[in-house]
Design an enzyme around this catalytic site. Structure first.
Site: not given
Length: 524
Positions: A44, A200
């Protein structure tokens, strides 16, 4: 159960006395680099540039300290600058109560720098979004909690200083723009501005009058980019790359010379999710990953984005001589600080046994990332502080947690046990592969090998740090976002006892070295 010695283990008999060596080097020393820039689990990613410095924030879920921040001068050579939080707040499960929260905790963050202040937007799962701020990336950080949860929020500052968050949840795909107040402490407006099925992991940049919204598409392991002349839209969306061509979650970062580079994470098997850096060029105001000669993919090897900076990497080996833990270490949840020390015996890490009946629920398991493609870690321990019932050792931690532990018993006797825990959707399941191997003396060396090419590991012990005996045969190395810790396999030191009156183990050193390619075992 049998205990096996192998040529692979004996072939490393001198490794314990050798200086630690590099396991992976992205910087090739000739003006080029190879991907991944960090051969370990750094998922991430969000990367920003502040002047001549790049900062990289990465997810750490329920580990503490939480949310690692790295620093680089060239996007290739990275060191750990610090962490966003010393302890995780807001949920008692962060203290490993009620089974803990291994797969949740803190997900993807967004980092920005505006008017001398560093900002991080991050949403603890099940809690409202937080805006952290500090004058330095090393902290201290403080935070404000917003009035809602914005999943994987993208923080963005407009040219006039107006702050926004962009958020979307992959199961829906509705992209929402949240307007912030002047001091970035409250949401003042909310508007749905786009729909991108499965999107997302939002990130926003601005270039030449265009706004670019990057989104991960986890169901496809792909990355999309949307562009618009206004944050309000309308947005048009194009596919970018995917895990077959480089990765599926990331964005772009600008260079001081006006060029851009891409950063993107790729699911890489048992080591977890690694970050790649890519050249990017522009065509009709759309970013294209790679080069004109090889468009649409992250290169395995490329010229360094910025030349002239020396090799650097996060620390790994540790002799525990400092007064604080090295930045490479994280606890499996918030630690019980009464049960560990670097001061009770200077030069050693002392782990007092925490009360637990198994590894998965034991606090104060100390971890650091497994290193690829192949690595071997050795710890030297002093066993004299163990009491009856203590289970203290070293091994892997994650989806598969294989621990070679020293067990204390009556009259000062000690034995090794090797257990493998598989975190399943029905809960952790533990297999005892080797129940008892008597050991004597006060010092022992424990070793854990991780081969991420073969997705298998080994554990071994030695009474002199040179001759090794393997225990429990090969260990599978795995990653599964549904189970485990949502991270790649980690090295882990642990010490627990089912009773509250346990003893302790002293760890003299942790030494990481490359693991040579495996060779055929010699079986007794």
């Amino acid at each position: 159960m049998t205990i096996k010695s192998s040529i692979a283990l004996l072939g490393l008999s001198l490794a314990a006395t050798a200086l630690p060596a590099q396991v992976w080097r992205a910087d090739q020393g000739d003006g080029t680099y190879r991907n991944p820039v960090l051969f370990a689990d750094y998922p991430d990613p969000d990367i920003i540039r502040v002047g001549e410095d790049f900062y990289f924030i990465t997810t750490t879920f329920a580990n503490a300290p939480g949310m690692t921040i790295l620093h680089s001068k060239d996007l290739v050579n990275w060191q750990i600058a610090g962490h966003l939080m010393d302890r995780l707040e807001g949920n008692p499960r962060y203290d490993l109560s009620d089974g803990g929260d291994y797969r949740r905790g803190f997900f993807a963050a967004s980092m920005r720098h505006h008017k001398g202040t560093f900002y991080v937007a991050v949403s603890p799962i099940g809690l409202n979004t937080r805006i952290y701020r500090a004058n330095s990336p090393t902290g201290p950080w403080t935070y404000t909690e917003l009035d809602r949860h914005a999943f994987d929020p993208a923080l963005f500052f407009e040219d006039d200083g107006q702050a926004y968050l962009m958020t979307s949840i992959g199961t829906d795909g509705t992209v929402t723009l949240l307007t912030m107040n002047e001091d970035v402490t409250k949401i003042t407006a909310s508007k749905v501005v786009h729909y991108n099925k499965g999107a997302e992991g939002s990130k926003i940049i601005k270039r030449a009058g265009w706004y670019y919204l990057f989104n991960a598409l986890p169901s496809k392991l792909a990355l999309s980019v949307s562009r618009a002349r206004s944050l309000q839209g309308p947005w048009e969306t194009r596919p970018q790359i995917d895990d077959t061509s480089g990765g599926h979650q990331g964005a772009l970062v600008d260079l001081a010379n006006g060029e851009w580079a891409g950063f993107v994470m790729v699911d890489a098997g048992s080591i977890g999710r690694m970050t790649n850096i890519s050249p990017v060029y522009w065509q009709d105001d759309w970013p294209i990953w790679g080069t004109p000669d090889a468009p649409g993919r992250v290169p395995d090897r490329a010229p360094k984005p910025i030349m002239g900076h020396p090799f650097a990497e996060p620390p790994a080996s540790d002799d525990f001589s400092a007064s604080t833990l090295g930045l490479q270490w994280q606890w499996n949840h918030n630690p019980d600080d009464r049960r560990w020390s670097l001061r009770e015996r200077p030069g050693f890490l002392r782990l007092h046994a925490t009360q637990a009946d198994r590894l998965w629920t034991a606090r104060n398991t100390l971890t650091q990332k497994g290193q690829g493609p192949r690595s071997s870690a050795i710890v030297k321990v002093d066993m004299r502080g163990l009491r009856s019932g203590d289970v203290c050792g070293f091994g892997t931690f994650g989806k598969i947690s294989a621990q070679l532990s020293i067990v204390g018993s009556d009259k000062g006797r000690r034995a090794l046990t090797m257990m493998v825990t598989d975190s399943t959707e029905d809960g952790p399941r533990t297999e005892t592969r080797v129940a008892s191997v008597p050991v004597s003396g006060q010092t022992l060396w424990l070793r854990t090998d991780m081969d991420f090419v073969r997705d298998e590991g080994r554990v071994a012990y030695s009474s002199d740090g040179r001759k090794w005996t393997g225990v429990g045969d090969h260990i599978p190395l795995k990653f599964d976002w549904r189970t485990g810790t949502f991270q790649g396999q980690q090295f882990a030191l642990s010490c627990y006892n089912a009773r509250p009156d346990g003893g302790y183990i002293d760890i003299d050193s942790f030494t990481l070295s490359p693991l040579p390619e495996a060779v055929e075992e010699a079986r007794p």
